[in-house]
Write a protein that holds these residues in place. Structure first.
Motif, PDB file in Angstrom:
ATOM      1  N   LEU A   1      38.651  37.895  25.692  1.00 17.10           N
ATOM      2  CA  LEU A   1      39.059  36.922  26.692  1.00 17.10           C
ATOM      3  C   LEU A   1      40.478  36.468  26.400  1.00 17.10           C
ATOM      4  O   LEU A   1      41.042  36.732  25.326  1.00 17.10           O
ATOM      5  CB  LEU A   1      38.101  35.731  26.685  1.00 17.10           C
ATOM      6  N   TRP A   2      41.087  35.742  27.338  1.00 21.59           N
ATOM      7  CA  TRP A   2      42.468  35.270  27.160  1.00 21.59           C
ATOM      8  C   TRP A   2      42.620  34.426  25.899  1.00 21.59           C
ATOM      9  O   TRP A   2      43.656  34.446  25.243  1.00 21.59           O
ATOM     10  CB  TRP A   2      42.907  34.481  28.394  1.00 21.59           C
TER      11      TRP A   2
ATOM     12  N   ALA B   1      41.022  37.466  36.909  1.00 24.48           N
ATOM     13  CA  ALA B   1      39.660  37.561  37.441  1.00 24.48           C
ATOM     14  C   ALA B   1      39.620  38.259  38.792  1.00 24.48           C
ATOM     15  O   ALA B   1      38.655  38.964  39.107  1.00 24.48           O
ATOM     16  CB  ALA B   1      39.053  36.161  37.554  1.00 24.48           C
TER      17      ALA B   1
ATOM     18  N   SER C   1      29.836  35.832  36.353  1.00 24.14           N
ATOM     19  CA  SER C   1      29.790  36.010  34.902  1.00 24.14           C
ATOM     20  C   SER C   1      29.166  37.362  34.592  1.00 24.14           C
ATOM     21  O   SER C   1      28.327  37.865  35.349  1.00 24.14           O
ATOM     22  CB  SER C   1      28.986  34.891  34.244  1.00 24.14           C
TER      23      SER C   1
ATOM     24  N   ILE D   1      31.201  37.359  29.289  1.00 22.21           N
ATOM     25  CA  ILE D   1      32.405  37.067  30.063  1.00 22.21           C
ATOM     26  C   ILE D   1      32.080  35.970  31.080  1.00 22.21           C
ATOM     27  O   ILE D   1      31.309  36.199  32.014  1.00 22.21           O
ATOM     28  CB  ILE D   1      32.914  38.317  30.798  1.00 22.21           C
TER      29      ILE D   1
ATOM     30  N   SER E   1      37.198  34.696  34.431  1.00 21.08           N
ATOM     31  CA  SER E   1      37.927  34.993  33.196  1.00 21.08           C
ATOM     32  C   SER E   1      39.079  35.969  33.402  1.00 21.08           C
ATOM     33  O   SER E   1      38.957  36.948  34.146  1.00 21.08           O
ATOM     34  CB  SER E   1      36.977  35.578  32.149  1.00 21.08           C
ATOM     35  N   THR E   2      40.190  35.702  32.715  1.00 22.08           N
ATOM     36  CA  THR E   2      41.255  36.683  32.550  1.00 22.08           C
ATOM     37  C   THR E   2      40.928  37.512  31.321  1.00 22.08           C
ATOM     38  O   THR E   2      40.617  36.977  30.257  1.00 22.08           O
ATOM     39  CB  THR E   2      42.616  35.993  32.378  1.00 22.08           C
TER      40      THR E   2
END
Length: 336
Positions: free
Chosen positions: A119-120, A165, A173, A177, A181-182
């Motif tokens: 994730l970012w 996203a 989701s 994740i 999310s980025t």
């Protein structure tokens, strides 16, 4: 990425058998196979990708000037990906970390890669490096950020993808994740296969073989048509309609095919022609020792004959039979 690729994948195999219930098809993700490809689709280093039309491709920033999470580690090694800082990017970013010298990647290719995803904020959620198993998939089977971020790279590249996203999983989701999310991926591109190149099919030699009750028409190298001319015996059988002149398929190979499926009991069939393809282990459809370029006819009995009726006389329900014509466009060896 593993199950997350699959969850949004429009797997060509699923399209082939829509309504026919052929659950045995696979997209060959995460099989550990990364060897050399044989057949028409084994891409030459100097090939050119066909231009995309109709504004299909989103803009991808490949400038290398955007601030993205720092990555350490060499091609082939598990990368370490630092957390991102500041606001997340609005578009797809593809930054080449290690430049390969192989062929360019086109938007419909089947790739074999190693990858790690976080994730970012740096939280890891998937890694083929951890499983010690590469992933093989079509770029038509993955999220848009993967398709368009990897198309335009080269075999041998290590590329960092940053995917908002909008081009990932949107507001849904997926396992670890969260929605919205980025995503950040580091991808090592190992090999590529071009499923649109069907030139291996045209040189096959017809065998004259057939299965009673089934007629297959159509030129080699083009989409065949299945017609039922009589009853089809409810027994599994494979016959070679035309023998290809390409490499012999070995146990453990991944086989790339176009397919047309039909059933005597259903009005509509399905096809992967002209833009999709399927991949499967050679053993799955009895294709070991067949040759690239061949056309084979397969009869599968999906449901055995049954007797129904809880009281009084019972009546027979006919078996569910599937008929599939596979045109083998190439194979990939796990041995390399």
């Amino acid at each position: 990425m593993n199950s997350r690729i699959r969850s949004l994948a429009a797997v060509a195999c699923a399209a082939l058998v829509a309504g026919l219930g052929l659950a045995a098809c696979t997209s060959n993700l995460n099989t550990g196979q990364s060897g050399s490809a044989s057949g028409a689709g084994a891409v030459p280093a100097d090939r050119q990708c066909a231009p995309q039309s109709g504004g299909q491709a989103p803009e991808v920033d490949r400038s290398g000037s955007v601030s993205i999470p720092k990555v350490t580690g060499a091609y082939g090694e598990k990368p370490t990906i630092a957390p991102g800082a500041g606001e997340t990017p609005k578009g797809i970013i593809a930054t080449t970390l290690t430049k390969g010298e192989g062929a360019p990647i086109c938007p419909d290719d089947i790739l074999t890669v190693n990858y790690a995803g976080v994730l970012w904020d740096g939280t890891p959620f998937d890694s083929s490096f951890d499983r010690a198993a590469t992933a093989t998939f079509s770029l038509n089977q993955v999220i848009p950020g993967w398709k368009w971020g990897l198309a335009g790279q080269r075999i041998g590249d290590r590329v960092e993808l940053v995917i908002p996203a909008e081009f990932g999983y949107g507001d849904q989701s997926q396992g670890q994740i969260p929605a919205g999310s980025t995503l950040v991926f580091v991808v090592d591109i190992i090999s590529a296969f071009d499923p649109s190149d069907t030139s291996a099919l045209g040189s096959a030699k017809p065998t004259g073989e057939t299965i009673p009750g089934i007629e297959v028409a159509g030129d080699l190298g083009k989409e065949p048509k299945i017609t039922f001319t009589g009853d089809v015996a409810p027994e599994e059988k494979l016959v070679v309609l035309a023998t290809g002149t390409g490499a012999k398929i070995k146990a453990g190979d991944t086989v790339y095919m176009h397919g047309v499926a039909a059933s005597p009991s259903q009005a509509e069939g399905a096809t992967t022609w002209p833009d999709q393809s399927i991949s499967a282990p050679a053993e799955q459809y009895g294709l070991v020792d067949q040759t690239v370029g061949s056309r084979v006819l397969l009869v599968k009995v999906v449901q055995a004959p049954q007797m129904v009726g809880q009281s009084g006389p019972q009546s027979a329900v006919a078996p569910l039979i599937q008929v599939i014509v596979f045109d083998i466009i190439g194979a990939q060896s796990a041995a390399g």
